[in-house]
Scaffold this motif. Structure first.
Motif, PDB file in Angstrom:
ATOM      1  N   VAL A  38       0.841  -1.200   0.000  1.00 30.87           N
ATOM      2  CA  VAL A  38       0.000   0.000   0.000  1.00 30.87           C
ATOM      3  C   VAL A  38       0.874   1.247   0.000  1.00 30.87           C
ATOM      4  O   VAL A  38       0.575   2.229  -0.679  1.00 30.87           O
ATOM      5  CB  VAL A  38      -0.932  -0.011   1.239  1.00 30.87           C
ATOM      6  N   ALA A  39       1.957   1.234   0.778  1.00 32.64           N
ATOM      7  CA  ALA A  39       2.864   2.380   0.856  1.00 32.64           C
ATOM      8  C   ALA A  39       4.242   1.882   1.296  1.00 32.64           C
ATOM      9  O   ALA A  39       4.342   0.943   2.086  1.00 32.64           O
ATOM     10  CB  ALA A  39       2.343   3.409   1.852  1.00 32.64           C
ATOM     11  N   VAL A  48       9.989   1.813   5.843  1.00 33.48           N
ATOM     12  CA  VAL A  48       8.660   1.659   6.424  1.00 33.48           C
ATOM     13  C   VAL A  48       7.761   1.168   5.302  1.00 33.48           C
ATOM     14  O   VAL A  48       7.709   1.778   4.234  1.00 33.48           O
ATOM     15  CB  VAL A  48       8.111   2.999   6.983  1.00 33.48           C
ATOM     16  N   GLN A  49       7.078   0.057   5.540  1.00 36.14           N
ATOM     17  CA  GLN A  49       6.235  -0.525   4.494  1.00 36.14           C
ATOM     18  C   GLN A  49       4.894  -0.947   5.081  1.00 36.14           C
ATOM     19  O   GLN A  49       4.840  -1.618   6.101  1.00 36.14           O
ATOM     20  CB  GLN A  49       6.937  -1.723   3.872  1.00 36.14           C
ATOM     21  N   ALA A  81      -3.972  -3.423  11.626  1.00 38.09           N
ATOM     22  CA  ALA A  81      -5.356  -2.992  11.725  1.00 38.09           C
ATOM     23  C   ALA A  81      -6.288  -4.118  11.325  1.00 38.09           C
ATOM     24  O   ALA A  81      -6.026  -4.849  10.382  1.00 38.09           O
ATOM     25  CB  ALA A  81      -5.600  -1.787  10.824  1.00 38.09           C
ATOM     26  N   HIS A  82      -7.359  -4.230  12.065  1.00 32.63           N
ATOM     27  CA  HIS A  82      -8.381  -5.229  11.788  1.00 32.63           C
ATOM     28  C   HIS A  82      -9.487  -4.603  10.944  1.00 32.63           C
ATOM     29  O   HIS A  82      -9.640  -3.388  10.883  1.00 32.63           O
ATOM     30  CB  HIS A  82      -8.973  -5.764  13.092  1.00 32.63           C
ATOM     31  N   TRP A  83     -10.278  -5.460  10.309  1.00 29.04           N
ATOM     32  CA  TRP A  83     -11.443  -5.021   9.569  1.00 29.04           C
ATOM     33  C   TRP A  83     -12.378  -4.303  10.538  1.00 29.04           C
ATOM     34  O   TRP A  83     -12.483  -4.723  11.692  1.00 29.04           O
ATOM     35  CB  TRP A  83     -12.109  -6.267   8.961  1.00 29.04           C
ATOM     36  N   ALA A  90      -5.069   3.022   6.412  1.00 37.27           N
ATOM     37  CA  ALA A  90      -3.722   2.445   6.430  1.00 37.27           C
ATOM     38  C   ALA A  90      -2.693   3.428   5.864  1.00 37.27           C
ATOM     39  O   ALA A  90      -1.593   3.567   6.405  1.00 37.27           O
ATOM     40  CB  ALA A  90      -3.696   1.135   5.648  1.00 37.27           C
ATOM     41  N   GLN A  91      -3.043   4.136   4.801  1.00 39.31           N
ATOM     42  CA  GLN A  91      -2.128   5.129   4.225  1.00 39.31           C
ATOM     43  C   GLN A  91      -1.896   6.276   5.202  1.00 39.31           C
ATOM     44  O   GLN A  91      -0.768   6.753   5.349  1.00 39.31           O
ATOM     45  CB  GLN A  91      -2.675   5.653   2.903  1.00 39.31           C
ATOM     46  N   ALA A  92      -2.950   6.707   5.877  1.00 39.35           N
ATOM     47  CA  ALA A  92      -2.814   7.782   6.868  1.00 39.35           C
ATOM     48  C   ALA A  92      -1.914   7.336   8.014  1.00 39.35           C
ATOM     49  O   ALA A  92      -1.052   8.103   8.481  1.00 39.35           O
ATOM     50  CB  ALA A  92      -4.183   8.203   7.390  1.00 39.35           C
ATOM     51  N   GLN A  93      -2.083   6.112   8.469  1.00 35.77           N
ATOM     52  CA  GLN A  93      -1.249   5.600   9.551  1.00 35.77           C
ATOM     53  C   GLN A  93       0.200   5.473   9.093  1.00 35.77           C
ATOM     54  O   GLN A  93       1.114   5.769   9.845  1.00 35.77           O
ATOM     55  CB  GLN A  93      -1.786   4.263  10.056  1.00 35.77           C
ATOM     56  N   HIS A  94       0.411   5.054   7.852  1.00 35.00           N
ATOM     57  CA  HIS A  94       1.763   4.962   7.295  1.00 35.00           C
ATOM     58  C   HIS A  94       2.437   6.337   7.352  1.00 35.00           C
ATOM     59  O   HIS A  94       3.576   6.456   7.819  1.00 35.00           O
ATOM     60  CB  HIS A  94       1.706   4.451   5.850  1.00 35.00           C
TER      61      HIS A  94
END
Length: 131
Positions: A38-39, A48-49, A81-83, A90-94
């Protein structure tokens, strides 16, 4: 976001778009590195992946997304992260993890700065997802 609804104890395989997948399609996508990542950010001697895992359940055993850091050649998971966590989440957290890494380790990370980064990361609130 998907309209996927799971019964208690049910597991589903979910694409990056939030839609349910057949097991074989999910397995093929898991093998596709370009789809799975994703990133990815390289910073100093770290990477960081964030990757899509695509397993949704109501027990929080399955993981939708995971972020790891490669320090000195070794991968460490720092967030998952869970559903119903989405790709946008996920991108924001990255981005937040990368920003925290840059702030905590302005130079090559040492054992001390890695420990401080991990301590500060645990204090970060991640609404809507579990870390």
């Amino acid at each position: 976001m998907s309209t996927l609804e799971l019964a208690p104890g049910q597991t589903a395989y979910v694409g990056r778009d939030g839609q349910a997948l057949e097991v074989l399609k999910w397995a093929c996508l898991r093998e596709d590195r370009e789809y799975r990542i994703v990133a990815r950010t390289e910073y100093l001697d770290t990477v960081v992946q964030t990757e899509w895992e695509g397993v949704a359940d109501t027990l929080e055993v399955g993981t939708m997304y995971v972020t790891g850091i490669k320090w000195a050649g070794e991968w460490t998971t720092v967030w998952h992260a869970h559903w119903p966590c989405t790709e946008t989440d996920a991108q924001a957290q990255h981005r937040e993890i990368v920003a925290l890494l840059r702030e905590t380790c302005p130079e090559l990370p040492t054992w001390h700065t890695r420990t401080e980064f991990q301590r500060r990361l645990r204090a970060v609130d991640t609404p809507g997802c579990q870390g």
